[in-house]
Design a protein around this motif. Structure first.
Motif, PDB file in Angstrom:
ATOM      1  N   LEU A 131      53.566  -0.144  38.195  1.00  0.00           N
ATOM      2  CA  LEU A 131      52.152   0.210  38.064  1.00  0.00           C
ATOM      3  C   LEU A 131      51.673   0.746  39.402  1.00  0.00           C
ATOM      4  O   LEU A 131      51.753   0.059  40.415  1.00  0.00           O
ATOM      5  CB  LEU A 131      51.309  -1.012  37.676  1.00  0.00           C
ATOM      6  CG  LEU A 131      49.786  -0.848  37.784  1.00  0.00           C
ATOM      7  CD1 LEU A 131      49.269   0.184  36.785  1.00  0.00           C
ATOM      8  CD2 LEU A 131      49.087  -2.193  37.600  1.00  0.00           C
ATOM      9  N   ALA A 132      51.174   1.988  39.401  1.00  0.00           N
ATOM     10  CA  ALA A 132      50.557   2.566  40.596  1.00  0.00           C
ATOM     11  C   ALA A 132      49.051   2.621  40.337  1.00  0.00           C
ATOM     12  O   ALA A 132      48.587   3.361  39.466  1.00  0.00           O
ATOM     13  CB  ALA A 132      51.103   3.955  40.886  1.00  0.00           C
ATOM     14  N   ASP A 133      48.309   1.806  41.087  1.00  0.00           N
ATOM     15  CA  ASP A 133      46.853   1.726  40.946  1.00  0.00           C
ATOM     16  C   ASP A 133      46.302   1.203  42.263  1.00  0.00           C
ATOM     17  O   ASP A 133      46.748   0.172  42.755  1.00  0.00           O
ATOM     18  CB  ASP A 133      46.494   0.778  39.799  1.00  0.00           C
ATOM     19  CG  ASP A 133      45.036   0.850  39.390  1.00  0.00           C
ATOM     20  OD1 ASP A 133      44.163   1.030  40.277  1.00  0.00           O
ATOM     21  OD2 ASP A 133      44.751   0.712  38.193  1.00  0.00           O
ATOM     22  N   ASP A 134      45.352   1.910  42.847  1.00  0.00           N
ATOM     23  CA  ASP A 134      44.824   1.524  44.154  1.00  0.00           C
ATOM     24  C   ASP A 134      43.850   0.358  44.103  1.00  0.00           C
ATOM     25  O   ASP A 134      43.510  -0.205  45.132  1.00  0.00           O
ATOM     26  CB  ASP A 134      44.150   2.723  44.837  1.00  0.00           C
ATOM     27  CG  ASP A 134      42.951   3.222  44.060  1.00  0.00           C
ATOM     28  OD1 ASP A 134      43.075   3.432  42.834  1.00  0.00           O
ATOM     29  OD2 ASP A 134      41.884   3.397  44.671  1.00  0.00           O
ATOM     30  N   ASP A 135      43.421  -0.038  42.920  1.00  0.00           N
ATOM     31  CA  ASP A 135      42.445  -1.121  42.775  1.00  0.00           C
ATOM     32  C   ASP A 135      43.190  -2.448  42.564  1.00  0.00           C
ATOM     33  O   ASP A 135      43.813  -2.653  41.522  1.00  0.00           O
ATOM     34  CB  ASP A 135      41.523  -0.818  41.591  1.00  0.00           C
ATOM     35  CG  ASP A 135      40.390  -1.805  41.444  1.00  0.00           C
ATOM     36  OD1 ASP A 135      40.610  -3.021  41.631  1.00  0.00           O
ATOM     37  OD2 ASP A 135      39.268  -1.362  41.131  1.00  0.00           O
TER      38      ASP A 135
END
Length: 151
Positions: A16-20
């Protein structure tokens, strides 16, 4: 909340790539509610994800990409992943709050396999993840993935 069992013998690796960080935690908690053996690796941006894909020990069974991240957003990351034939068989699910059909169609043309809209309901996320993973498991066992939108 009890969910149905997804039929797979092996443990799936999910990136999973997610900055949050809160979205990462909610995603992880939702995966824990699904009766499927999974290992989740999270990344804060597309650059870190690409680095792991290119230098890591193995490929994930599926990648979830947020569209809006610093350094490299999800669509740019999708393009770079799809340029490398080593990753041709790794399904990519775009995971975003945005819901623009024209934009989603463009992402499919760039190589996305699924689109999962972020929801405000935890139960809805669990259900959407379960349907998405069920679909990927079925398609992995019986042929190429189909493009669909999970909302």
């Amino acid at each position: 909340m009890t969910t149905s069992h997804i039929t797979t013998e092996k443990k799936w690796t999910i990136f999973l790539a997610d900055d949050d960080s809160m979205d990462q935690e909610i995603f992880s908690d939702a995966l824990a509610k699904i009766d499927m053996p999974v290992s989740l690796r999270t990344f804060d941006n597309g650059i870190d994800l690409l680095s792991e894909l290119e230098t890591g020990d193995g490929l994930p069974n599926v990648i979830f990409l947020d569209l809006y991240m610093p350094k490299m957003d999800g669509s740019d990351c999708l393009i770079k992943i799809r340029k490398n034939p080593l990753f041709d068989n790794v399904p990519i699910v775009l995971y975003s709050t945005e819901f623009d059909i024209d934009r989603i169609e463009e992402l499919f043309e760039l190589g996305a396999n699924r689109y999962l809209r972020k929801t405000s309901s935890f139960e809805s996320l669990v259900s959407s993840l379960e349907r998405t993973l069920n679909s990927l498991v079925r398609n992995a066992l019986s042929g190429p993935a189909l493009i669909n939108i999970v909302v």
